[in-house]
Design an enzyme around this catalytic site. Structure first.
Site, PDB file in Angstrom:
ATOM      1  N   HIS A  17      82.444  89.135 104.691  1.00 16.44           N
ATOM      2  CA  HIS A  17      81.255  90.243 104.323  1.00 16.44           C
ATOM      3  C   HIS A  17      80.421  90.017 105.949  1.00 16.44           C
ATOM      4  CE1 HIS A  17      82.219  88.021 100.579  1.00 16.44           C
ATOM      5  NE2 HIS A  17      82.433  89.550  99.710  1.00 16.44           N
ATOM      6  N   LYS A  41      82.759  87.941  85.176  1.00 16.81           N
ATOM      7  CA  LYS A  41      83.516  87.045  86.173  1.00 16.81           C
ATOM      8  C   LYS A  41      82.794  85.697  85.795  1.00 16.81           C
ATOM      9  CE  LYS A  41      84.212  89.995  89.859  1.00 16.81           C
ATOM     10  NZ  LYS A  41      84.265  90.533  91.479  1.00 16.81           N
ATOM     11  N   ARG A  90      89.776  95.589 102.717  1.00 15.62           N
ATOM     12  CA  ARG A  90      90.529  95.072 103.580  1.00 15.62           C
ATOM     13  C   ARG A  90      92.147  95.799 103.782  1.00 15.62           C
ATOM     14  NH1 ARG A  90      88.786  90.296  99.673  1.00 15.62           N
ATOM     15  NH2 ARG A  90      87.965  91.652  98.787  1.00 15.62           N
ATOM     16  N   SER A 128      86.734  84.759  98.910  1.00 18.20           N
ATOM     17  CA  SER A 128      85.737  84.242  98.835  1.00 18.20           C
ATOM     18  C   SER A 128      86.446  83.121  97.925  1.00 18.20           C
ATOM     19  CB  SER A 128      84.785  84.743  97.638  1.00 18.20           C
ATOM     20  OG  SER A 128      83.858  85.608  98.418  1.00 18.20           O
TER      21      SER A 128
END
Ligand code: ADP
Length: 161
Positions: A17, A41, A90, A128
């Protein structure tokens, strides 16, 4: 003045990040890193903790600020007078979701653009959730998270997720 908003969960922020934030800060006049609260989430860190982590590892960047948003990203973007969303990509797995979100956001906002930056080659694999999994079992996460927040993440995550 070109302002970009860089949204995400950042649960917690990683060096991947940070790479995107630093590169965006070199292109735009101002970058707002936005901790997006997603009720669907179950985060490990509160929005305030996540924002604090980001503030601590971006203090060297004069044109970067951090905020928290509970609503639509595009509403926030328009509220602060920004015009661009910056996202890191990514791999192809990110692409489909991000492509959909950028089209939806442009449609509902009447023109907010999303700019994608490719992840650094050395960060392509980093997420993460992977960081939290390693930390949970006491593994070394120092290559993956900014040094400023390493101890805090370790002490919060070790066998506690
Ligand atoms: P995740 O929870 O998947 O780690 P976030 O929702 O916090 O990711 O991600 C915010 C933005 O940062 C997204 O655009 C995501 O694709 C991007 N991002 C996440 N990890 C990386 C990385 N290692 N390198 C580059 N960009 C990343």
């Amino acid at each position: 003045m070109k302002t970009a908003v860089c949204p995400g969960s950042f649960d917690p922020v990683t060096v991947g990040h940070l790479d995107i934030i630093e590169r965006a800060a070199a292109i735009f006049d101002k970058v707002i890193v936005l901790v997006a609260v997603n009720p669907q989430k179950q985060p490990s860190f509160s929005p305030e903790e996540r924002a604090d982590f980001i503030r601590r590892c971006t203090s060297h960047l004069d044109n970067v600020s951090v905020d928290i948003c509970e609503g639509l990203i595009v509403d926030y973007v328009k509220k602060v007078g920004a015009d661009t969303v910056v996202k890191g990509l990514r791999a192809m797995t990110d692409f489909e979701y991000e492509f959909q979100m950028s089209l939806i956001n442009r449609t509902i906002s009447g023109g907010v653009e999303t700019v994608f930056m490719t992840a650094g080659a050395e960060h392509m694999y980093l997420s993460s959730s992977a960081v939290k999994q390693v930390a949970y079992y006491g593994g070394d996460i120092s290559p993956f998270v900014p040094a400023e927040i390493l101890d805090d993440i370790n002490s919060r995550i070790l066998r506690k997720i």
